[in-house]
Scaffold this motif. Structure first.
Motif, PDB file in Angstrom:
ATOM      1  N   ARG A 127      23.611  42.323  36.570  1.00  0.00           N
ATOM      2  CA  ARG A 127      25.044  42.190  36.386  1.00  0.00           C
ATOM      3  C   ARG A 127      25.774  42.455  37.701  1.00  0.00           C
ATOM      4  N   GLY A 128      26.927  41.790  37.835  1.00  0.00           N
ATOM      5  CA  GLY A 128      27.731  41.979  39.045  1.00  0.00           C
ATOM      6  C   GLY A 128      28.593  40.758  39.357  1.00  0.00           C
ATOM      7  N   LEU A 129      29.091  40.701  40.560  1.00  0.00           N
ATOM      8  CA  LEU A 129      30.050  39.660  40.965  1.00  0.00           C
ATOM      9  C   LEU A 129      29.452  38.269  40.877  1.00  0.00           C
ATOM     10  N   SER A 130      28.227  38.092  41.348  1.00  0.00           N
ATOM     11  CA  SER A 130      27.625  36.751  41.312  1.00  0.00           C
ATOM     12  C   SER A 130      27.497  36.252  39.882  1.00  0.00           C
ATOM     13  N   GLN A 131      27.236  37.150  38.965  1.00  0.00           N
ATOM     14  CA  GLN A 131      27.129  36.755  37.554  1.00  0.00           C
ATOM     15  C   GLN A 131      28.485  36.298  37.030  1.00  0.00           C
ATOM     16  N   VAL A 132      29.553  37.012  37.402  1.00  0.00           N
ATOM     17  CA  VAL A 132      30.894  36.607  36.960  1.00  0.00           C
ATOM     18  C   VAL A 132      31.252  35.240  37.537  1.00  0.00           C
ATOM     19  N   LEU A 133      30.908  35.020  38.811  1.00  0.00           N
ATOM     20  CA  LEU A 133      31.244  33.743  39.446  1.00  0.00           C
ATOM     21  C   LEU A 133      30.518  32.572  38.809  1.00  0.00           C
ATOM     22  N   ARG A 134      29.303  32.804  38.275  1.00  0.00           N
ATOM     23  CA  ARG A 134      28.538  31.713  37.665  1.00  0.00           C
ATOM     24  C   ARG A 134      28.694  31.670  36.148  1.00  0.00           C
ATOM     25  N   ASP A 135      29.391  32.657  35.585  1.00  0.00           N
ATOM     26  CA  ASP A 135      29.524  32.742  34.129  1.00  0.00           C
ATOM     27  C   ASP A 135      30.535  31.721  33.633  1.00  0.00           C
ATOM     28  N   THR A 136      30.351  31.302  32.397  1.00  0.00           N
ATOM     29  CA  THR A 136      31.277  30.352  31.784  1.00  0.00           C
ATOM     30  C   THR A 136      32.261  31.028  30.849  1.00  0.00           C
ATOM     31  N   LEU A 137      32.081  32.319  30.647  1.00  0.00           N
ATOM     32  CA  LEU A 137      33.005  33.053  29.791  1.00  0.00           C
ATOM     33  C   LEU A 137      34.349  33.198  30.481  1.00  0.00           C
ATOM     34  N   PRO A 138      35.406  33.511  29.756  1.00  0.00           N
ATOM     35  CA  PRO A 138      36.685  33.765  30.422  1.00  0.00           C
ATOM     36  C   PRO A 138      36.553  34.890  31.441  1.00  0.00           C
ATOM     37  N   VAL A 139      37.393  34.859  32.456  1.00  0.00           N
ATOM     38  CA  VAL A 139      37.287  35.800  33.568  1.00  0.00           C
ATOM     39  C   VAL A 139      37.416  37.239  33.088  1.00  0.00           C
ATOM     40  N   ALA A 140      38.404  37.518  32.266  1.00  0.00           N
ATOM     41  CA  ALA A 140      38.621  38.895  31.821  1.00  0.00           C
ATOM     42  C   ALA A 140      37.404  39.420  31.060  1.00  0.00           C
ATOM     43  N   GLU A 141      36.864  38.618  30.138  1.00  0.00           N
ATOM     44  CA  GLU A 141      35.717  39.040  29.342  1.00  0.00           C
ATOM     45  C   GLU A 141      34.484  39.226  30.212  1.00  0.00           C
ATOM     46  N   SER A 142      34.280  38.287  31.143  1.00  0.00           N
ATOM     47  CA  SER A 142      33.109  38.381  32.018  1.00  0.00           C
ATOM     48  C   SER A 142      33.206  39.578  32.956  1.00  0.00           C
ATOM     49  N   CYS A 143      34.416  39.873  33.471  1.00  0.00           N
ATOM     50  CA  CYS A 143      34.589  41.016  34.365  1.00  0.00           C
ATOM     51  C   CYS A 143      34.299  42.325  33.647  1.00  0.00           C
ATOM     52  N   LEU A 144      34.771  42.445  32.435  1.00  0.00           N
ATOM     53  CA  LEU A 144      34.532  43.676  31.694  1.00  0.00           C
ATOM     54  C   LEU A 144      33.049  43.892  31.441  1.00  0.00           C
ATOM     55  N   GLU A 145      32.291  42.797  31.319  1.00  0.00           N
ATOM     56  CA  GLU A 145      30.859  42.896  31.123  1.00  0.00           C
ATOM     57  C   GLU A 145      30.128  43.306  32.397  1.00  0.00           C
ATOM     58  N   ASN A 146      30.757  43.153  33.584  1.00  0.00           N
ATOM     59  CA  ASN A 146      30.064  43.376  34.866  1.00  0.00           C
ATOM     60  C   ASN A 146      30.704  44.472  35.703  1.00  0.00           C
ATOM     61  N   ILE A 147      31.534  45.294  35.124  1.00  0.00           N
ATOM     62  CA  ILE A 147      32.146  46.429  35.830  1.00  0.00           C
ATOM     63  C   ILE A 147      31.552  47.722  35.308  1.00  0.00           C
ATOM     64  N   PHE A 148      31.257  48.663  36.247  1.00  0.00           N
ATOM     65  CA  PHE A 148      30.637  49.936  35.905  1.00  0.00           C
ATOM     66  C   PHE A 148      31.561  51.080  36.288  1.00  0.00           C
ATOM     67  N   HIS A 149      31.474  52.138  35.464  1.00  0.00           N
ATOM     68  CA  HIS A 149      32.165  53.380  35.783  1.00  0.00           C
ATOM     69  C   HIS A 149      31.111  54.380  36.254  1.00  0.00           C
ATOM     70  N   ILE A 150      31.276  54.918  37.476  1.00  0.00           N
ATOM     71  CA  ILE A 150      30.219  55.699  38.121  1.00  0.00           C
ATOM     72  C   ILE A 150      30.464  57.200  38.031  1.00  0.00           C
ATOM     73  N   GLY A 151      31.347  57.619  37.160  1.00  0.00           N
ATOM     74  CA  GLY A 151      31.559  59.047  36.974  1.00  0.00           C
ATOM     75  C   GLY A 151      32.718  59.603  37.766  1.00  0.00           C
ATOM     76  N   VAL A 152      33.454  58.779  38.464  1.00  0.00           N
ATOM     77  CA  VAL A 152      34.637  59.220  39.202  1.00  0.00           C
ATOM     78  C   VAL A 152      35.856  58.728  38.437  1.00  0.00           C
ATOM     79  N   GLU A 153      36.730  59.644  38.159  1.00  0.00           N
ATOM     80  CA  GLU A 153      37.927  59.270  37.413  1.00  0.00           C
ATOM     81  C   GLU A 153      38.752  58.252  38.200  1.00  0.00           C
TER      82      GLU A 153
END
Length: 771
Positions: free
Chosen positions: A593-619
């Protein structure tokens, strides 16, 4: 348009050259202590030379060349010109071997100095090397100077040279005067013989041909002979006669034509005859002087009677006898005048038909005949005089040639006499050479000169220092200070980041601003955060790059992202380095998962971005890793979908930070820079070359990307003085303090983060997905 295209590169070259010069001057100023050291060293060498150099002393004399008194005033200008033209020759004579050998013999033995150790055949060359002979043309003065180790020797050398020159010139001119005088005497005798012969021949010709002169010619030529003058007069008279004949012939033809065609011949009466013939013709026609007088008297009487009539009519009536008598008198006078004009006209008509026309034609013919006869007579006389003059031409030509020869020989003879009169056996061909200023002893040394040595030392010292600085600058092609960075790149230095020690752990725990938020290093990134925030214009979307790999841009960006998050700004960190994803490796987020996946994904941008964004423990901090490595990174980043990703992100996050590859390696940073608000470039002064950094910034500007500024990274202790960065920053102001070093790390040297691994098979650390 072609001129504009040509002028633009030229202006660019000039601007670049000027910028390079200004940069080098700035480098010189920064290394001014080195420059001062070079000047001091060279100045010391100059001072040592001045103290040990042999002292030189100078003596001089001035020789004046003047005109001989008594020469003719009309030759003063010519003599002065000759003096000026001969001065260079006399200058060479002074330093000739003949003069210098004579001078060397006159120098006393005890003052010959270095000459004692030199062969005698070399003395002239040694003296020539010590002499300087200059000219003052306007004053006709020759200046002779000598520089020697001994002041007495310098004075004796100048005196000896001047005396030898005077003696040499005197001997040469006396000999020349004798030779010139002998030549002039010989020429004088020859010219006298030739002049006598020419004058005898001239008198012989005049006597033989009986030639007489008729005064000077107006043109300054030879005098005219009487035959020539007579021929000229006959020629003038013949021309006038020919003109008169032509007029008479023309008049005759006009009268003849008028008579044949019955034309009016009255107009020719005044031209028919002159003098008595003309008056007789007028009397026959009633137009003589007496008839004219009578006619004028009657007209005057008529005018008087009319005036009297008007006067009487005013006083008397029209029937008064005096008035009627006067009216009758006026009527009879008017009748007489009228009848007389009619009678004269009738007489003229009768004479025209019977007597006037033949008589007028006869008079015109007689006039033509007389003019023609006069012309023929003058023509014969002119031809006779012209023949006589032509026969005299050869004699006159010979006479003129001999007279010219006589004049030329007499002029030459006078010139010889003048030259002999002006020649003076003891006067240097009309000139006097006088020593105006004799040589004197001067005990003040003229060499070495302290001012000259000081100036040369200064110039050589500055030049040597500049060369040394240039060589050092060429060898060490790095930026020396933040001022140099800002001045040459035209960009502000947003922050200066010290070299950071490696922290234990992995992922976000190795980020200084997260692990040690109160450390001095963290304060650098908070300073960088503030500088970006206060930049003019929008800075919500920011791309961070460097000039080359290994400059620490990924570490800098990670710490900057944590700093923004700590400022309560919701921040998104995107790893757009799809070739060597350093941010993904640093945070251990490698996976599918990551940026390249979002760029090649066919899902809407917002949905695809949410699938490829991580929270690393920093508020307030989310991360979008790079994702699987694609085959065409530049093409994916150039698509509209990447622009849509940024547009979606700015609706959700307060700050968007994008990690891009080095700008000199690929074109990805320029592509991303066109889609965001600006770019920041991370520079390592200890590693990056100046030309590479300048090229990187210019590549951004060439594509229209806005560069916010520069972050100076990896400053070591040895560079703190150059960049004005003190590691005590923050201590005096209570910004925070470093924690005590852990056991086992006290003596470990500080190292920077280096993430060169590119293994895509590593599984990312499990982090909670961003909601």
């Amino acid at each position: 348009m072609e001129n504009d295209a040509t002028s633009q590169p030229t202006e660019a070259v000039r601007s670049t050259a000027l910028a390079e010069v200004m940069r080098f001057l700035h480098i010189v100023w920064m290394r001014r202590m080195l420059l001062l050291l070079c000047v001091t060293v060279v100045g010391g060498l100059g001072a040592a030379y001045y103290m040990t150099a042999t002292r030189k002393y100078e003596s001089f004399a001035e020789v004046l060349v003047i005109q001989v008194p008594g020469t003719r005033s009309d030759k003063n200008d010519q003599t002065q010109f000759q003096i000026q033209s001969q001065l260079p020759t006399w200058q060479k004579v002074i330093i000739s071997d003949d003069v210098l050998e004579i001078a060397a013999k006159k120098i006393p033995a005890k003052y010959r100095g270095d000459l004692k150790t030199i062969p005698r055949d070399k003395w002239a060359a040694v003296l020539r090397g010590s002499l300087t002979v200059t000219l003052i043309r306007q004053a006709s003065v020759i200046n002779v100077r000598c520089v020697w180790n001994n002041p007495e020797t310098a004075q004796f050398v100048v005196t000896a040279v001047v005396d030898a020159y005077l003696k040499y010139m005197d001997e040469q001119n006396r000999s020349t005067s004798r030779e010139v005088l002998a030549t002039l005497m010989k020429d004088k005798r020859e010219v006298e013989q030739q002049l006598d012969a020419k004058e005898s021949r001239l008198n012989e010709l005049k006597s033989k041909y009986g030639l007489f002169l008729n005064g000077n010619n107006q043109n300054g030529g030879h005098d005219d002979h009487l035959l020539v003058e007579t021929t000229r007069k006959f020629n003038t008279a013949l021309a006038d006669a020919m003109q008169e004949t032509a007029k008479a012939y023309s008049f005759y033809n006009a009268v003849s034509y008028a008579v044949r065609n019955g034309g009016d011949i009255h107009q020719y009466l005044s031209q028919a005859a002159d003098g008595v013939g003309k008056r007789l013709l007028e009397q026959e026609l009633g137009l003589g002087d007496g008839d004219n007088y009578t006619l004028v008297r009657f007209e005057q009487q008529l005018n008087d009677d009319r005036a009297e009539l008007q006067t009487k009519l005013l006083k008397l009536g029209p029937r008064h006898p005096d008035v009627q008598t006067l009216q009758g008198k006026i009527a009879s006078t008017e009748s007489y005048l009228t009848n007389r004009n009619v009678a004269t006209a009738q007489r003229l008509r009768q004479m025209q038909t019977s007597d006037l026309a033949p008589r007028l034609l006869q008079m015109a013919q007689q006039r033509f005949t007389q003019a023609q006869g006069h012309e023929q007579s003058l023509r014969r006389q002119f031809e006779q005089a012209n023949a006589a003059a032509l026969s005299m031409n050869k004699r006159l030509a010979e006479l003129e040639r001999i007279e010219n020869d006589v004049k030329r020989h007499r002029s030459y003879y006078d010139l010889i006499l003048d030259r002999m009169r002006d020649l003076d056996m003891g006067a240097d061909n009309g000139l006097r050479i006088h020593v105006m200023t004799p040589a004197k002893i001067s005990r003040v040394p003229v060499a070495p000169k302290l001012s000259l040595i000081g100036m040369i030392s200064l110039v050589l010292g500055v030049g040597f220092g500049v060369v040394v600085i240039y060589v050092l600058d060429a060898i060490d092609d790095r930026f020396k200070s933040p001022d140099e960075l800002q001045w040459q790149l035209g960009l502000p230095v947003l922050s200066m980041i010290r070299q950071m020690p490696e922290l234990p752990g992995a992922g976000i725990d190795t980020v200084v601003t997260f692990a040690k938020p109160d450390s001095i290093e963290s304060e650098c990134f908070r300073t960088l955060r503030s500088a970006i925030t206060f930049c003019q214009g929008d800075t919500q979307r920011l791309v961070v790059t460097s000039t080359e790999p290994g400059d620490g841009k990924t570490t800098t960006l990670a710490n900057l992202a944590v700093a923004f998050a700590q400022a309560k700004k919701k921040t998104l960190l995107i790893d757009a380095d799809l070739r060597r994803p350093g941010m993904t490796q640093l945070l251990e987020l490698k996976g599918a998962r990551g940026l390249s996946q979002v760029l090649r994904d066919t899902l809407p941008v917002a949905e695809s971005c949410l699938e490829n964004i991580f929270h690393i423990g920093v508020e307030n901090l989310d991360v979008m890793p790079s994702g699987p490595r694609p085959a065409n990174p530049s093409e994916l980043l150039s698509t509209e979908r990447f622009n849509d990703i940024i547009a979606w992100a700015e609706t959700v996050y307060d700050q968007i930070l994008i990690d891009a590859p080095p700008i000199l390696a690929v074109t990805d940073p320029a592509i991303i820079g066109r889609m965001v608000d600006g770019a920041m470039v991370v520079i390592r002064p200890d590693k990056n070359r100046r030309k590479m950094v300048v090229r990187a910034i210019e590549s951004f500007r060439g594509t229209g990307v806005r560069v916010l500024g520069i972050a100076v990274n990896h400053l070591a202790d040895s560079m703190s003085n150059e960049y004005g960065y003190g590691y005590g920053y923050g201590y005096g102001y209570g910004y925070g303090h470093d924690e005590a070093p852990e056991v086992g790390h006290e003596s470990a040297p500080p190292t920077t983060h280096s993430f060169e691994s590119d293994d895509e098979d590593d599984e990312p650390v499990s982090y909670r997905r961003a909601a």
